[in-house]
Design an enzyme around this catalytic site. Structure first.
Site, PDB file in Angstrom:
ATOM      1  N   ASP A 119       0.823  -1.264   0.142  1.00 48.75           N
ATOM      2  CA  ASP A 119      -0.079  -0.459   0.220  1.00 48.75           C
ATOM      3  C   ASP A 119       0.928   1.100   0.202  1.00 48.75           C
ATOM      4  O   ASP A 119      -0.072   2.377   0.728  1.00 48.75           O
ATOM      5  CB  ASP A 119      -0.885   0.312   1.345  1.00 48.75           C
ATOM      6  N   LYS A 165       1.635   2.216  -5.208  1.00 47.02           N
ATOM      7  CA  LYS A 165       1.908   0.840  -6.289  1.00 47.02           C
ATOM      8  C   LYS A 165       1.302   2.190  -7.684  1.00 47.02           C
ATOM      9  O   LYS A 165       1.352   1.412  -8.489  1.00 47.02           O
ATOM     10  CB  LYS A 165       2.333  -0.389  -6.717  1.00 47.02           C
ATOM     11  N   GLY A 211      -3.871  -4.512  -3.898  1.00 44.42           N
ATOM     12  CA  GLY A 211      -5.894  -3.076  -3.730  1.00 44.42           C
ATOM     13  C   GLY A 211      -5.050  -2.057  -4.471  1.00 44.42           C
ATOM     14  O   GLY A 211      -3.786  -1.842  -3.775  1.00 44.42           O
ATOM     15  N   HIS A 212      -4.595  -1.587  -6.204  1.00 39.13           N
ATOM     16  CA  HIS A 212      -4.117  -1.221  -6.054  1.00 39.13           C
ATOM     17  C   HIS A 212      -4.884   0.095  -6.740  1.00 39.13           C
ATOM     18  O   HIS A 212      -5.829   0.035  -7.492  1.00 39.13           O
ATOM     19  CB  HIS A 212      -3.182  -1.129  -7.356  1.00 39.13           C
ATOM     20  N   GLN A 268       2.344  -6.040  -3.060  1.00 39.71           N
ATOM     21  CA  GLN A 268       2.407  -6.950  -2.209  1.00 39.71           C
ATOM     22  C   GLN A 268       3.597  -5.618  -1.483  1.00 39.71           C
ATOM     23  O   GLN A 268       3.713  -4.967  -2.035  1.00 39.71           O
ATOM     24  CB  GLN A 268       2.362  -7.945  -1.626  1.00 39.71           C
TER      25      GLN A 268
HETATM   26  P1  GDP Z   1      -0.914   0.505  -3.545  1.00 40.82           P
HETATM   27  O1  GDP Z   1      -1.694  -0.680  -3.325  1.00 40.82           O
HETATM   28  O2  GDP Z   1       1.012   0.697  -3.330  1.00 40.82           O
HETATM   29  O3  GDP Z   1      -1.374   0.773  -4.996  1.00 40.82           O
HETATM   30  O4  GDP Z   1      -1.308   1.397  -2.554  1.00 40.82           O
HETATM   31  P2  GDP Z   1      -3.069   1.611  -2.336  1.00 40.82           P
HETATM   32  O5  GDP Z   1      -3.873   1.959  -3.505  1.00 40.82           O
HETATM   33  O6  GDP Z   1      -3.361   0.467  -1.404  1.00 40.82           O
HETATM   34  O7  GDP Z   1      -2.730   2.721  -0.894  1.00 40.82           O
HETATM   35  C1  GDP Z   1      -2.678   3.831  -1.114  1.00 40.82           C
HETATM   36  C2  GDP Z   1      -3.605   5.239  -1.006  1.00 40.82           C
HETATM   37  O8  GDP Z   1      -2.794   5.998  -1.082  1.00 40.82           O
HETATM   38  C3  GDP Z   1      -4.655   4.602  -2.374  1.00 40.82           C
HETATM   39  O9  GDP Z   1      -5.650   5.209  -1.792  1.00 40.82           O
HETATM   40  C4  GDP Z   1      -3.643   6.029  -3.294  1.00 40.82           C
HETATM   41  O10 GDP Z   1      -5.080   6.695  -4.363  1.00 40.82           O
HETATM   42  C5  GDP Z   1      -3.433   7.100  -2.300  1.00 40.82           C
HETATM   43  N1  GDP Z   1      -2.319   7.746  -2.477  1.00 40.82           N
HETATM   44  C6  GDP Z   1      -1.354   7.516  -3.241  1.00 40.82           C
HETATM   45  N2  GDP Z   1      -0.081   8.687  -3.815  1.00 40.82           N
HETATM   46  C7  GDP Z   1      -0.665   9.874  -2.514  1.00 40.82           C
HETATM   47  C8  GDP Z   1      -0.185  10.446  -2.027  1.00 40.82           C
HETATM   48  O11 GDP Z   1       1.077  11.154  -2.267  1.00 40.82           O
HETATM   49  N3  GDP Z   1      -1.029  11.084  -1.463  1.00 40.82           N
HETATM   50  C9  GDP Z   1      -1.581  10.962  -0.973  1.00 40.82           C
HETATM   51  N4  GDP Z   1      -2.850  11.766   0.126  1.00 40.82           N
HETATM   52  N5  GDP Z   1      -2.623   9.919  -0.992  1.00 40.82           N
HETATM   53  C10 GDP Z   1      -2.088   9.009  -2.048  1.00 40.82           C
HETATM   54  P1  IMO Z   2      -1.106  -4.252  -2.288  1.00 38.32           P
HETATM   55  O1  IMO Z   2      -0.302  -4.781  -3.560  1.00 38.32           O
HETATM   56  C1  IMO Z   2      -0.639  -5.011   1.824  1.00 38.32           C
HETATM   57  C2  IMO Z   2      -0.819  -8.700   3.591  1.00 38.32           C
HETATM   58  C3  IMO Z   2      -2.151  -9.962   4.455  1.00 38.32           C
HETATM   59  C4  IMO Z   2      -1.643 -10.180   5.259  1.00 38.32           C
HETATM   60  C5  IMO Z   2      -0.482 -11.095   4.567  1.00 38.32           C
HETATM   61  C6  IMO Z   2      -0.740 -12.707   4.133  1.00 38.32           C
HETATM   62  O2  IMO Z   2      -2.026  -3.570  -1.959  1.00 38.32           O
HETATM   63  O3  IMO Z   2       0.368  -3.670  -1.577  1.00 38.32           O
HETATM   64  P2  IMO Z   2      -2.316 -12.926   1.996  1.00 38.32           P
HETATM   65  O4  IMO Z   2      -3.886 -13.357   1.988  1.00 38.32           O
HETATM   66  O5  IMO Z   2      -1.462 -12.657   1.167  1.00 38.32           O
HETATM   67  O6  IMO Z   2      -2.156 -14.579   2.539  1.00 38.32           O
HETATM   68  O7  IMO Z   2      -2.445 -11.890   3.638  1.00 38.32           O
HETATM   69  O8  IMO Z   2      -0.291 -10.469   3.548  1.00 38.32           O
HETATM   70  N1  IMO Z   2      -1.516  -8.669   2.482  1.00 38.32           N
HETATM   71  C7  IMO Z   2      -0.945  -7.138   2.451  1.00 38.32           C
HETATM   72  N2  IMO Z   2      -1.126  -5.752   2.947  1.00 38.32           N
HETATM   73  N3  IMO Z   2      -1.081  -4.832   0.854  1.00 38.32           N
HETATM   74  C8  IMO Z   2      -1.323  -5.689   0.156  1.00 38.32           C
HETATM   75  O9  IMO Z   2      -1.223  -5.791  -1.447  1.00 38.32           O
HETATM   76  C9  IMO Z   2      -1.213  -6.948   0.727  1.00 38.32           C
HETATM   77  N4  IMO Z   2      -0.991  -8.035   0.193  1.00 38.32           N
HETATM   78  C10 IMO Z   2      -1.071  -8.908   1.778  1.00 38.32           C
HETATM   79  O10 IMO Z   2      -2.674  -8.306   5.567  1.00 38.32           O
HETATM   80  O11 IMO Z   2      -1.251  -9.131   6.664  1.00 38.32           O
HETATM   81 MG    MG Z   3      -2.889  -1.615  -1.900  1.00 36.61          MG
END
Ligand code: GDP
Ligand code: IMO
Ligand code: MG
Length: 430
Positions: free
Chosen positions: A13, A16, A40-41, A223
């Site tokens: 998170d 990415k 979840g991207h 991840q």
């Molecule tokens: P990922 O799994 O690495 O793609 O990240 P996620 O999408 O799970 O979580 C990142 C969250 O931060 C999302 O809601 C993005 O829209 C948001 N985001 C990304 N870059 C920034 C930033 O620089 N500032 C803020 N406030 N939000 C951001």
């Molecule tokens: P993105 O790509 C954050 C975590 C789960 C748990 C552990 C194992 O959005 O960054 P699993 O279901 O993979 O067997 O769970 O890994 N986990 C993540 N945490 N972002 C993710 O993906 C994750 N994918 C798995 O919360 O701790």
């Molecule tokens: Mg994510």
């Protein structure tokens, strides 16, 4: 550009999705290499929010071919649902979405086994996403999994599926779980597989052809480094290699063709699920870092909606990550979230048994006893907006960013201060 890898340096998170979308502007192909629907991207374009799970985040750029690589585990029901949803929003993506014929399938019993395993662990559960990831990779390693090339022949696949379902029901029975209804389960899976069959491809050959032509390929890590099954906080990790090397093994791209490894680092630290987290903040600070859920970027899981645990930036973790991945370009995200604090902290070492060091321990038990050693920084006390280069930031923000680059010995290529494409400041010398 050639081949570029984008990798998370923390517990996932890191943002990415946003950076895949930015780099995809100059990519012809974007490849997911590990994990599955646990990811979840998020990509935000003009206020519109897209949360992608199995489909590579490059799908939002016209003409970009998106590959779900051989290292992933793909749930046909989840992918069919996601495909229908994205097509309803952006139109047909036929021909732009390919599933590796070597990737494994995640099937309904994997999800059920995931839930059972978590229940059995009770208080020491991992806190998985319950998407069946661990059980699917277990079957891959046991050499009993189903792969997508088998789905090319409908009848042969149905026969294999039925045999696996019966075996899984036997196992579920032994473990005290409910068996899956055979006909309903088969009908549901076959309907999804029928929809996805035209997307199955020999993606390894396709990628090799692009590499030979010098095409721009982006490997979208899922991840983060600390969730890697070898390098992360085992056993509180996912079941695949989520590091740069995992991106190569998960796509079939040879190491020599990689140009840059882009490391993504959130300006503070989060993790979802259980496991050690040395810089986890006390409740009040964590709540301020997390946000109350009012903003889309507040720290609640994109896949599960769970509140994320939050704490200060941990550079012991980040340095370990930059080294394991060989990061050549560093991107800092969510710097804007820190604007609310008059004082900031960065962990640069751990104190353990009276000794101070900055190596990341393998032993989760030792890690739980590590006490972070912090450096303090003045905050900048103003919102960040309209900054085009790092020079546009207030001096205190520049100072915070400079210390990170200096400690990690990697130049910072960009700093993100909001979810939109434009809310990004770049290195003025780049
Ligand atoms: P990922 O799994 O690495 O793609 O990240 P996620 O999408 O799970 O979580 C990142 C969250 O931060 C999302 O809601 C993005 O829209 C948001 N985001 C990304 N870059 C920034 C930033 O620089 N500032 C803020 N406030 N939000 C951001
Ligand atoms: P993105 O790509 C954050 C975590 C789960 C748990 C552990 C194992 O959005 O960054 P699993 O279901 O993979 O067997 O769970 O890994 N986990 C993540 N945490 N972002 C993710 O993906 C994750 N994918 C798995 O919360 O701790
Ligand atoms: Mg994510």
């Amino acid at each position: 550009m050639g081949v570029n890898i984008l990798i998370g340096l923390q517990w996932g998170d890191e943002g990415k999705g946003k950076f895949v979308d930015i780099l995809a502007e100059r990519s012809e192909v974007v490849v997911r290499c590990q994990g599955g629907a646990n990811a979840g991207h998020t990509v935000v374009i003009g206020g519109e929010v897209f949360a992608l799970h199995l489909i590579p985040s490059g799908i939002l750029r016209d003409g970009v071919v998106c590959v779900i690589g051989n290292g992933t585990v793909v749930d046909p029901i989840a992918l069919a649902g996601e495909l229908r949803e994205i097509q309803a929003r952006i139109g047909e993506v036929a021909g732009r979405l390919l599933i590796s014929d070597r990737a494994h399938l995640v099937l309904p019993w994997h999800r059920r086994l995931d839930t059972l395993a978590e229940k059995t662990l009770g208080a020491s559960s991992i806190g998985t996403t319950l998407k069946g990831i661990g059980p699917a990779y277990t079957d891959k390693a046991r050499r009993s999994g189903l792969r997508w090339h088998q789905a090319r022949d409908r009848d042969a696949f149905a026969a294999r599926f039925r045999a696996s379902l019966r075996e899984a029901n036997r196992l579920l029975g032994i473990l005290g779980g409910d068996p899956l209804p055979e006909q309903e389960t088969e009908a549901e899976v076959m309907e999804a597989v029928d929809l996805l069959r035209p997307h199955i491809a020999d993606t390894v050959s396709l990628l090799h052809a692009r590499v030979r032509e010098g095409g721009n390929i982006l490997l979208e890590g899922a991840q983060g480094t600390m969730l890697d099954v070898d390098f992360g906080t085992y056993p509180f990790v996912t079941s695949s290699n989520t590091t740069a090397a995992g991106c190569l093994a998960g796509s079939g791209i040879p190491p020599g063709s990689v140009q840059d490894v882009h490391g993504l680092l959130k300006a503070f630290t989060t993790r979802v699920g259980s496991g050690p987290f040395p810089t986890e903040a006390e409740a009040a600070t964590a709540a301020r870092l997390r946000g109350d859920g009012h903003n889309q970027w507040d720290e609640f899981g994109t896949t599960t909606g769970r509140p994320r645990r939050c704490g200060w930036l941990d550079l012991v973790v980040a340095r370990y990550g930059t080294r394991v991945n060989g990061v050549t370009r560093l991107h800092l995200t969510k710097l804007d979230v820190l604007s609310q604090f008059p004082e900031l902290k960065i962990c640069t070492a751990y104190r353990l048994d009276g000794a101070v060091g900055s190596d990341f321990p393998a032993d989760t038990g030792r890690l739980l006893n590590c006490e972070p050693v912090y450096e303090k920084f003045p905050g900048w006390g103003e919102p960040l907006a309209g900054c085009r280069t790092l020079d546009d930031f207030p001096p205190e923000a520049r100072n915070y960013v400079r210390r990170i680059a200096e400690f990690l010995e990697v130049e910072i290529a960009s700093v993100s201060y909001g979810p939109e494409r434009g809310q990004t400041a770049f290195d003025p010398s780049a």
